[in-house]
Design an enzyme around this catalytic site. Structure first.
Site, PDB file in Angstrom:
ATOM      1  N   GLY A   1       0.832  -1.199   0.000  1.00 12.48           N
ATOM      2  CA  GLY A   1       0.000   0.000   0.000  1.00 12.48           C
ATOM      3  C   GLY A   1       0.861   1.241   0.000  1.00 12.48           C
ATOM      4  O   GLY A   1       1.948   1.277  -0.600  1.00 12.48           O
ATOM      5  N   SER A   2       0.392   2.246   0.735  1.00 10.60           N
ATOM      6  CA  SER A   2       1.064   3.549   0.680  1.00 10.60           C
ATOM      7  C   SER A   2       2.462   3.535   1.300  1.00 10.60           C
ATOM      8  O   SER A   2       3.228   4.470   1.077  1.00 10.60           O
ATOM      9  CB  SER A   2       0.218   4.592   1.393  1.00 10.60           C
ATOM     10  OG  SER A   2      -1.030   4.676   0.771  1.00 10.60           O
ATOM     11  N   THR A   3       2.798   2.493   2.083  1.00  9.45           N
ATOM     12  CA  THR A   3       4.152   2.470   2.637  1.00  9.45           C
ATOM     13  C   THR A   3       5.184   2.329   1.526  1.00  9.45           C
ATOM     14  O   THR A   3       6.369   2.555   1.727  1.00  9.45           O
ATOM     15  CB  THR A   3       4.327   1.279   3.609  1.00  9.45           C
ATOM     16  OG1 THR A   3       4.074   0.069   2.902  1.00  9.45           O
ATOM     17  CG2 THR A   3       3.385   1.378   4.784  1.00  9.45           C
ATOM     18  N   PHE A   4       4.710   1.961   0.324  1.00  9.33           N
ATOM     19  CA  PHE A   4       5.597   1.770  -0.818  1.00  9.33           C
ATOM     20  C   PHE A   4       6.006   3.115  -1.437  1.00  9.33           C
ATOM     21  O   PHE A   4       6.908   3.175  -2.266  1.00  9.33           O
ATOM     22  CB  PHE A   4       4.856   0.919  -1.851  1.00  9.33           C
ATOM     23  CG  PHE A   4       5.708   0.370  -2.957  1.00  9.33           C
ATOM     24  CD1 PHE A   4       6.798  -0.440  -2.683  1.00  9.33           C
ATOM     25  CD2 PHE A   4       5.416   0.648  -4.291  1.00  9.33           C
ATOM     26  CE1 PHE A   4       7.578  -0.963  -3.713  1.00  9.33           C
ATOM     27  CE2 PHE A   4       6.196   0.126  -5.317  1.00  9.33           C
ATOM     28  CZ  PHE A   4       7.274  -0.681  -5.031  1.00  9.33           C
ATOM     29  N   LYS A   5       5.311   4.188  -1.026  1.00  7.99           N
ATOM     30  CA  LYS A   5       5.473   5.450  -1.755  1.00  7.99           C
ATOM     31  C   LYS A   5       6.874   6.032  -1.632  1.00  7.99           C
ATOM     32  O   LYS A   5       7.338   6.739  -2.526  1.00  7.99           O
ATOM     33  CB  LYS A   5       4.416   6.450  -1.284  1.00  7.99           C
ATOM     34  CG  LYS A   5       3.037   6.086  -1.831  1.00  7.99           C
ATOM     35  CD  LYS A   5       1.920   6.940  -1.271  1.00  7.99           C
ATOM     36  CE  LYS A   5       0.589   6.524  -1.892  1.00  7.99           C
ATOM     37  NZ  LYS A   5      -0.562   7.111  -1.187  1.00  7.99           N
TER      38      LYS A   5
END
Lengths: 381, 621
Positions: B318-322
């Site tokens: 999810g957004s932790t990949f950003k």
């Protein structure tokens, strides 16, 4: 040269040579093989099959080979010394590349129906090569350290290859054999010290750079008691069998330990145990005396020979025989770790027997040709 | 001529010397023979007559596993057991029947005993029954005359003081199977155990130790007369872990009853300080064998207690990949920190509309704002400009979707998709695949341990590898110093762009995770939320306005993720938390990560070489 005329040239017809053969020595060897026959008869469970008959036939064949080689001129053999050394090294390399892996080490090479252990041939070839080298050596040249470097390399190459098999025991024997030759050739005492003193340090260095599994292998070799159900088991059983023989022995075919299969490899490496159990301390000592006589006989041949090559060859072959005997008997009594060395002419096994007999053949050639003119060229000039 | 005579003289002297030496050696051997055959002959003769020596191997104690402060997390306890030495029994079957009459043996046990009796050498004891109680031992001793060949001995059994709390890290041991025994005869001994999972498996060889041996003199019926020789086995090496068991308990406490996983790492050197997985299992059960019912219960549980979620659970980040997407964009120069991108709430591309999590959009944002607000449209655009291959390369460099250099068996690699991978699957790569990868959805799958590694690398700029082994046999292993690890090869200036964004997420007004702020204002935590959909949300559902993930069945709810490091200005600890089906990263995972980080900073395990005894005491369950 004046002294040459004093030397007795043996007549070179075949009959003359046959008469020169040391028949007393041949008799001693036959006695030893006879001991082997009796022991193997017992190991076979009181039957000539499967060991004793084949042992006798092999010895008969070996005896013919030995006598044939004994009639070959020692100077011809001397010419073959270095080719034989080279051949031995090639075989050792071959065995590393494609040898049969037996009991965790590559020692055997299969040549058609024959199995051979090149390290055994190598020891004979090494004796010949070193003798050929030192034959040329004057007392002065022996003092030159540079002169000693080629023969040292001639020892170290096969020792290194045998170590790689890995066969630590045979490598050590080969190295000791080389040392005996150097010693007899007249290398100064202090040079021996110089070479032997760094060995413990070197060994420690090499040990430190080995893989864990290699280290474990050496540890097991040095401390077989760490493996009481493996190698140590053999030693314990062997000592029990020897001990049960006592002073006079259990009697022929009465050795229970050997026959009850407590004793491993009784027909090969542990044949001496059977002798000790059935014939007691008396029988064991008698066999050891016979072995001692053969060693003394070989040394006498060396001392009586009038050329350096023959002297060194005879000494080398006798020392090799002694080392075999020592390692085997010491192993059986648990004095040194198990080394997989048979008792020559007594243990069951074809290829070892043949190699030993070839060696005795060369020894006999030395004896037959003990007085031939075989000068060192440089000293004559 | 004179020289030749001289040489002959030397040869003669030395040959005689050699001969003398050889004869002396033979003489020594002869005297030794006298010693063995005549002097000790009587003793050996008795041995020979009565069948002699019986040797028995003794199992060495297995090495312990300790936490970083020396608290045992796997040890040995005494296990009384009955063994049968076939050599010493007149009739094995009769002995076993008599034994069954005292202590019933199941059909299954009888079959196993028979099999082992056939397989092993007669002097090797075969295990009949273990974990004997005091009463059972007494029963055997009293009836000893009827049980020839049976002996009671003290073996050891594995104990796990922390039980299920460290089960996935420490692993467990189980009896060896036949293939194992073929490899090492030591394993044939009764009661010996082999590591089957976790550190017990990884360090199994070292933990095993070396067998000892006892030699007995026995009489004709096989009764032991006396012990001749005893060599004690060598205990296996102790393994020291990087884990702080006290912190592990605290982390588990923070996870509560959720099906979840959390990893705490020293982000400067990759030491894993805690690796928690919930739910777990009791590792000591494997010692004696697992019942069918227990096994079925474990395997049917959708919360997967047997799986180490930290290393083998795969989740879309999810957004932790950003942060990875941002760094890929920066490094490939597809974006600059100052570039501003407009978020109207959606991005139309190739006939598909990709939504931002915030319906009304975020307006104009730069990279810092994009991270702080976790704006999806911003990262759709960054991903579009950067391209999937740059993103994948960067993610792999940061530890995502690659096999980590981890000393725990069973880790899964996960996946960062690439064009090549998709083509290998027989499909074309669509631009839409790049877009959803930009927010860590689609095919992207990582483990919680990879996330923690990733955050550590972003925080320190070093390629640290997570590891659990700190000491072997008391010797500190390499990897403790930060300098043991190579640099990532990215400038601090570049990394600071994402670090500042992570700081803003937690500490700036309007960030997505104010819940994760630490109570102590002097220490600041930088973090990032993530919510990973496990099911595609249909447009109708989204537009109907009734989409509320709280109302979904448990297994359809999104996973909640949070990654963090602290202190912000001097990074020391990294944390990753994944709560399965926990819905929103900020509300479900954020506070958990905050609590874990607070506990970690309070205990400060990396800076403490020896634990105060009080803390060790309360670490024990």
């Amino acid at each position: 040269m004046m002294d040459r005329r004093l030397w007795r040239e043996p007549s070179f017809d075949l009959m003359g040579k046959v008469l020169q053969i040391n028949w007393l020595y041949v008799l001693l060897l036959c006695c030893l093989a006879g001991v082997g026959y009796v022991a193997l008869y017992s190991a076979g469970g009181g039957s000539p099959e499967p060991y004793a008959t084949r042992h006798a036939m092999r010895f008969a064949f070996g005896l013919l080979v030995m006598l044939a080689i004994g009639l070959v001129d020692i100077r011809v053999i001397a010419k073959l010394a270095w080719p034989a050394w080279l051949g031995g090294v090639v075989l050792l390399v071959l065995v590393l590349r494609m040898g049969h892996v037996g009991k965790g080490a590559q020692r055997w090479l299969e040549l058609g129906p024959l199995q051979m252990q090149p390290s055994e041939l190598m020891k004979l070839a090494l004796v010949l090569a070193l003798a050929a080298w030192f034959h040329k050596a004057s007392w002065q040249r022996m003092g030159n350290p540079l002169f000693l470097i080629p023969p040292l390399i001639a020892v170290l190459i096969p020792v290194g290859l045998i170590l790689k098999e890995p066969n630590l025991g045979t490598a050590a024997i080969t190295a000791m054999l080389g040392a005996c030759m150097f010693f007899a050739a007249g290398v100064r005492w202090w040079k021996f010290l110089l070479v032997t003193l760094p060995i413990p340090l070197l060994a420690q260095f090499v040990y430190g750079h080995l893989h864990d599994y290699q280290r474990a292998r050496i540890d097991t070799f040095l401390h077989p008691e760490s493996d009481p159900l493996g190698a140590g088991y053999n030693i314990i059983q062997s000592k029990i069998a020897l001990g049960s023989g006592g002073m006079w022995g259990q009697g022929f075919l009465q050795g229970t330990q050997a026959h009850l299969d407590f004793l491993p490899e009784k027909q090969t490496d542990f044949i001496f145990t059977i002798i000790g159990e059935e014939w007691g301390f008396v029988g064991g000592v008698a066999v050891m005396a016979l072995l001692g006589l053969i060693i003394v006989g070989g040394m006498l041949i060396a001392l009586r020979c009038r050329h350096q090559f023959g002297r060194l060859v005879a000494l080398g072959i006798s020392c090799n025989f002694f080392l075999y005997v020592f390692v085997n008997i010491a192993m059986v009594m648990g004095v040194i770790p198990v080394g997989g060395v048979p008792l020559p002419l007594v243990s069951h096994g074809g290829s070892a027997m043949l190699t030993v007999m070839v060696g005795f053949g060369v020894l006999m050639s030395v004896h037959v040709h003990r007085d031939v003119e075989f000068p060192t060229k440089r000293e004559d000039g | 001529m004179k020289r030749d005579v001289e040489r002959t003289g030397v040869f003669t002297r030395r040959a005689l010397l050699l001969l003398g030496g050889q004869l002396a050696v033979l003489g020594t051997l002869g005297s030794r023979l006298y010693q063995v055959q005549v002097r000790e002959g009587a003793r050996y003769n008795t041995l020979a007559d009565e069948n002699r020596i019986s040797a028995r191997m003794i199992a060495p104690p297995r090495g312990r596993i300790l936490d970083r402060f020396g608290t045992p997390v796997a040890g040995n306890i005494t296990n009384w057991r009955a063994v049968l030495v076939a050599e010493q029994a007149d009739n094995v079957k009769a002995t076993l029947d008599a034994f069954s009459a005292l202590l019933p043996l199941s059909e299954y046990e009888r079959v196993r005993i028979d099999r082992e009796l056939h397989r092993r050498r007669k002097f090797i004891p075969v295990l009949v029954k273990e974990f004997l109680t005091w009463d059972e031992m007494a029963a055997i001793e009293v009836n000893a005359p009827d049980l020839p060949g049976i002996a009671v001995d003290a073996g050891t059994s594995r104990s796990y003081p922390f039980g299920s709390q460290l089960a996935h890290v420490v692993g467990y041991v189980a009896p060896p199977n036949e293939a194992d025994v073929a490899d090492d005869p030591l394993l044939a001994l009764p009661g010996i155990r082999i590591g089957r999972a976790g550190m017990e498996k990884y360090h199994d060889l070292g933990l095993r130790g070396r067998a000892g041996a006892v030699q007995f003199e026995v009489n004709a019926v096989g009764r032991i007369i006396r012990e001749l020789d005893r060599q004690e086995g060598i205990q296996g090496e102790d393994v020291g872990l990087t884990i702080d068991s006290g912190l592990q308990l605290s982390v588990l406490n923070s996870l509560g009853d959720e099906s979840a996983s959390a990893v705490v790492m020293d982000c400067r050197n990759g030491e894993v300080l805690a690796m928690a997985t919930n739910p777990s299992f009791d590792p000591s059960v494997f010692n004696s064998g697992v019942s069918q019912a227990q096994w079925l219960q474990w395997t049917n549980d959708r919360r997967t207690p047997l799986i180490n979620k930290a290393t083998s659970g795969l989740y879309a980040p999810g957004s932790t990949f950003k942060m990875a997407v941002a760094l890929a964009g920066l490094e490939s120069k597809a974006i600059t920190p100052a570039d501003r991108i407009n978020c109207p709430g959606y991005l139309d591309l190739g006939g598909t509309r990709f939504h931002c999590w915030r319906k009304g959009g975020h307006g104009m944002l730069n990279l810092r704002g994009g991270l702080k607000n976790s704006c999806d449209v911003f990262f759709y655009e960054v991903a579009r400009r950067t391209g999937i291959d740059h993103i994948a390369t960067m993610a792999n460099r940061l530890g995502l979707g690659v096999e980590l250099d981890l000393d725990l068996p069973g880790q899964r690699t996960g996946l960062i998709p690439t064009r090549e991978w998709r083509i290998g699957q027989g499909h074309a790569w669509n631009i839409g695949d790049t877009i959803v990868s930009g927010i860590g959805q689609g095919y992207v799958q990582v483990t919680p341990l990879q996330l923690c590694t990733y955050v550590s690398r972003v925080a320190t700029g070093r390629v640290v590898q997570p590891h659990l082994t700190r000491k072997l046999a008391g010797v500190l292993q390499p990897g403790v110093e930060p300098d043991d690890w190579p640099m990532l090869g990215m400038t601090d200036k570049m990394l600071n762009n994402v670090r500042e964004g992570m700081w803003a997420v937690v500490n700036e007004a309007g960030g997505t995770a104010p819940q994760a702020r630490l109570a102590d204002p002097s220490v600041q935590l930088a973090g990032k939320t993530g919510s990973a959909q496990v099911r595609r949300v249909s447009r109708e559902l989204r537009e109907s306005g009734h989409f509320d993930s709280d109302k979904l069945p448990w297994e359809y709810r999104p996973h909640a993720l949070f990654v963090a490091y602290a202190p912000y200005d001097a990074p020391r600890y990294a944390v990753s938390v994944v709560i399965e089906h926990g819905n929103a990263g900020a509300t479900a995972a954020g506070p958990v990560a905050r609590d874990i980080m607070a506990a970690t900073l309070r205990r400060d395990p990396a800076n403490r070489s020896v634990s105060p005894s009080a803390q060790v005491a309360d670490a024990r369950p």
